[in-house]
Design a protein around this motif. Structure first.
Motif, short mmCIF file in Angstrom:
data_model
loop_
_atom_site.label_atom_id
_atom_site.label_comp_id
_atom_site.label_asym_id
_atom_site.label_seq_id
_atom_site.Cartn_x
_atom_site.Cartn_y
_atom_site.Cartn_z
N GLU A 98 2.85 -3.24 2.45
CA GLU A 98 3.58 -3.88 1.34
C GLU A 98 5.07 -3.94 1.68
OE1 GLU A 98 3.86 -3.59 -3.56
OE2 GLU A 98 2.62 -2.16 -2.44
N GLU A 99 5.66 -5.11 1.48
CA GLU A 99 7.05 -5.36 1.88
C GLU A 99 8.05 -4.58 1.05
OE1 GLU A 99 10.05 -6.74 4.11
OE2 GLU A 99 8.00 -7.38 4.48
N ASN A 100 7.92 -4.65 -0.26
CA ASN A 100 8.91 -3.99 -1.13
C ASN A 100 8.17 -3.39 -2.32
OD1 ASN A 100 11.33 -3.11 -2.15
ND2 ASN A 100 11.85 -5.09 -3.08
N LYS A 105 3.88 5.60 -5.72
CA LYS A 105 3.05 6.73 -6.13
C LYS A 105 1.60 6.55 -5.70
CE LYS A 105 2.19 9.65 -10.16
NZ LYS A 105 2.44 9.83 -11.62
N LYS A 106 1.11 5.32 -5.73
CA LYS A 106 -0.30 5.08 -5.38
C LYS A 106 -0.59 5.32 -3.90
CE LYS A 106 0.11 0.06 -4.74
NZ LYS A 106 -0.32 -1.27 -5.24
N TYR A 107 0.47 5.35 -3.10
CA TYR A 107 0.32 5.62 -1.67
C TYR A 107 0.61 7.09 -1.32
CZ TYR A 107 0.68 0.52 -1.45
OH TYR A 107 0.49 -0.83 -1.62
N ILE A 132 -0.83 9.56 1.38
CA ILE A 132 -2.28 9.82 1.41
C ILE A 132 -2.94 8.98 2.51
CG2 ILE A 132 -2.34 10.42 -1.03
CD1 ILE A 132 -3.48 7.62 -1.59
N GLU A 133 -4.24 9.23 2.66
CA GLU A 133 -5.02 8.48 3.65
C GLU A 133 -5.51 7.17 3.05
OE1 GLU A 133 -7.96 10.88 6.01
OE2 GLU A 133 -7.39 12.40 4.54
N ASN A 134 -5.55 6.17 3.90
CA ASN A 134 -6.21 4.92 3.53
C ASN A 134 -7.71 5.19 3.48
OD1 ASN A 134 -7.36 2.38 3.45
ND2 ASN A 134 -6.36 1.60 5.27
N PRO A 135 -8.38 4.96 2.35
CA PRO A 135 -9.80 5.30 2.22
C PRO A 135 -10.72 4.54 3.17
CG PRO A 135 -9.06 4.01 0.33
CD PRO A 135 -7.83 4.36 1.11
N ILE A 136 -10.25 3.43 3.73
CA ILE A 136 -11.11 2.62 4.60
C ILE A 136 -11.24 3.24 5.99
CG2 ILE A 136 -11.39 0.36 5.71
CD1 ILE A 136 -9.96 -0.83 3.23
N ILE A 149 9.38 -0.26 2.34
CA ILE A 149 8.29 -0.94 3.06
C ILE A 149 7.23 0.10 3.39
CG2 ILE A 149 7.66 -2.33 5.07
CD1 ILE A 149 10.61 -3.14 5.28
N VAL A 150 5.98 -0.17 3.00
CA VAL A 150 4.89 0.77 3.23
C VAL A 150 4.09 0.32 4.45
CG1 VAL A 150 2.80 1.81 2.27
CG2 VAL A 150 4.74 1.31 0.77
#
Length: 445
Positions: A98-100, A105-107, A132-136, A149-150
């Protein structure tokens, strides 16, 4: 027909052009989004701070070693800290998420689950927030502190970030250079031995003056330097706490002397169905818990440490060998091609395998028991020995002479003396049966 073919070819060409444009655009996006989040030379880092939840661990480098300075001061495991620094030194981005972002919090990035900050020798620093970890695929969400930037970074980094304080600690609690040790004093339950090193050999000074088994001494020192704590019970113990860990009256005490002096105490605490081993060093105030096997590894009584071999040598290093039998000398010598010849009482070609086999018998001779400080050699038939062996070895250009006497035989044993020592060996007499009555039996056929 020609018009139809032309249309088909035109359609194929259009598809190819679109495919090329798509690939080029995708590569452009990769270059733009898949850069590096951190870049630094790991050798330039001299301080690291790892924050996660309410915990902060700080590492500082001194010379080529790492220390933990927060939450308390202690030695760090060099490999583990180096690995953490190295893993983030060339931190590749797997994907821009995600750019901006307005919802970090969700990450797991507001507040960040982990913050890694690294200082360079010039005083500048770099940081990364990890969520956190990406669930995929298990990749980790991450960002720089100064931007929203995430990104996703590789999943293997989680292992280093989530190591416990114990994982980061140096677990070797007895550190010294084995080769520089020159004296050891060992005590356990009323037994004691004292050994010293002279040149490349170890000698017992007490409870008896004798040659020590160099291999057993080396094993003991290796067991001590290689011991790793499985836990740390007390960081800064007080004398009254030693009783709680069976260290007020330790099972084994060992004093190591050399470049520096260290005293080690090990206690065995027994509770119902559990046995625990605790140890301390005179150079530290830490009480460490060690594997239960540590006690058996360092429990080397005087009889275990004493060298039992009548003579310590390698049979393949022997250059000359003689037997004096009934006052007559039989001398054997290797030539330049390492072939055995009889030199006395006459020159003969000899079967080398028979001499080598006999030399191995002497090499393997071990005491069943010892007679220390014998009053008279005559009592053991050694004043006028039945056989005298002289063995000359050559190792690394240095010659060494070993002289062995055999005396009285009793049942299946014989009294043997190495002229180096004041004591007598009692050994199995079967090796004497290998001496031929007539040395023509050793003659090459």
């Amino acid at each position: 027909m020609k018009v139809k073919t032309l249309l088909i070819l035109t359609a194929i060409l259009a598809i190819l052009v679109l495919s090329i444009i798509y690939v080029e655009k995708r590569e452009e996006r990769k270059e733009k989004f898949e850069g590096k989040l951190l870049t630094y030379n790991s050798s330039d880092i001299n301080k690291v701070e790892l924050k996660r939840g309410g915990e902060t661990i700080v590492f500082e480098k001194k010379d080529d070693s790492w220390e933990i300075t927060t939450p308390f001061k202690t030695k760090a495991d060099k490999y583990t800290v180096d690995r953490l620094v190295e893993d983030f030194s060339d931190l590749k981005i797997e994907r821009k998420v995600e750019e901006n972002s307005r919802d970090l919090k969700k990450y797991g990035l507001e507040p960040p689950q982990r913050i890694l900050k690294l200082w360079k020798k010039d005083g500048s620093s770099v940081s990364v927030y990890v969520g956190i970890e990406n669930p995929i695929d298990g990749a980790l969400y991450a960002k720089k502190p100064e931007e929203n930037i995430v990104y996703l970074i590789p999943s293997f980094l989680k292992s280093g970030l989530d190591k416990t304080l114990f994982d980061f600690r140096n677990k070797k609690i007895f550190e010294f250079e084995k080769d520089k040790v020159n004296r050891i004093i060992w005590e356990s339950e009323g037994k004691r031995w004292n050994a010293y090193k002279k040149e490349d050999e170890w000698y017992l000074d007490e409870p008896v003056k004798a040659l020590a088994d160099k291999g057993k001494i080396d094993d003991l020192l290796y067991s001590i330097t290689g011991a790793e704590a499985k836990g740390f019970a007390v960081e800064d113990y007080k004398e009254e706490q030693l009783k709680d860990y069976s260290l007020d009256k330790p099972k084994i005490k060992i004093k190591i002397m050399g470049e520096r002096e260290m005293e080690i105490s090990a206690g065995l605490k027994e509770e119902k169905d559990k046995k625990s081993v605790y140890a301390i060093s005179s150079l530290s105030k830490i009480i460490a818990e060690l594997p239960e096997t540590f006690i058996s590894e360092i429990d080397k009584k005087p009889e275990d440490i004493r060298e039992k071999s009548v003579a310590v040598f390698w049979s393949f290093d022997v250059q000359r060998f003689s037997i004096v039998k009934e006052g007559k000398e039989y001398l054997f010598e290797k030539d330049k091609q390492d072939k055995w010849e009889m030199k006395k009482p006459e020159k003969k070609e000899i079967d080398g395998t028979k001499i080598n086999d006999f030399l191995r018998k002497i090499e393997d001779l071990e005491a069943k028991e010892f007679i220390d400080n014998p009053v008279s050699l005559k009592d053991y038939g050694l004043e006028k020995p039945n056989f005298q062996f002289k063995i000359v070895t050559k190792e690394r250009g240095q010659e060494k002479t070993i002289e062995i006497l055999t005396g009285k035989e009793e049942n299946d044993k014989v009294y043997v003396k190495n002229k180096r020592f004041n004591y007598i060996f009692v050994v199995d007499n079967s090796f004497l049966k290998e001496i031929p009555k007539n040395f023509d039996e050793w003659k090459k056929k």
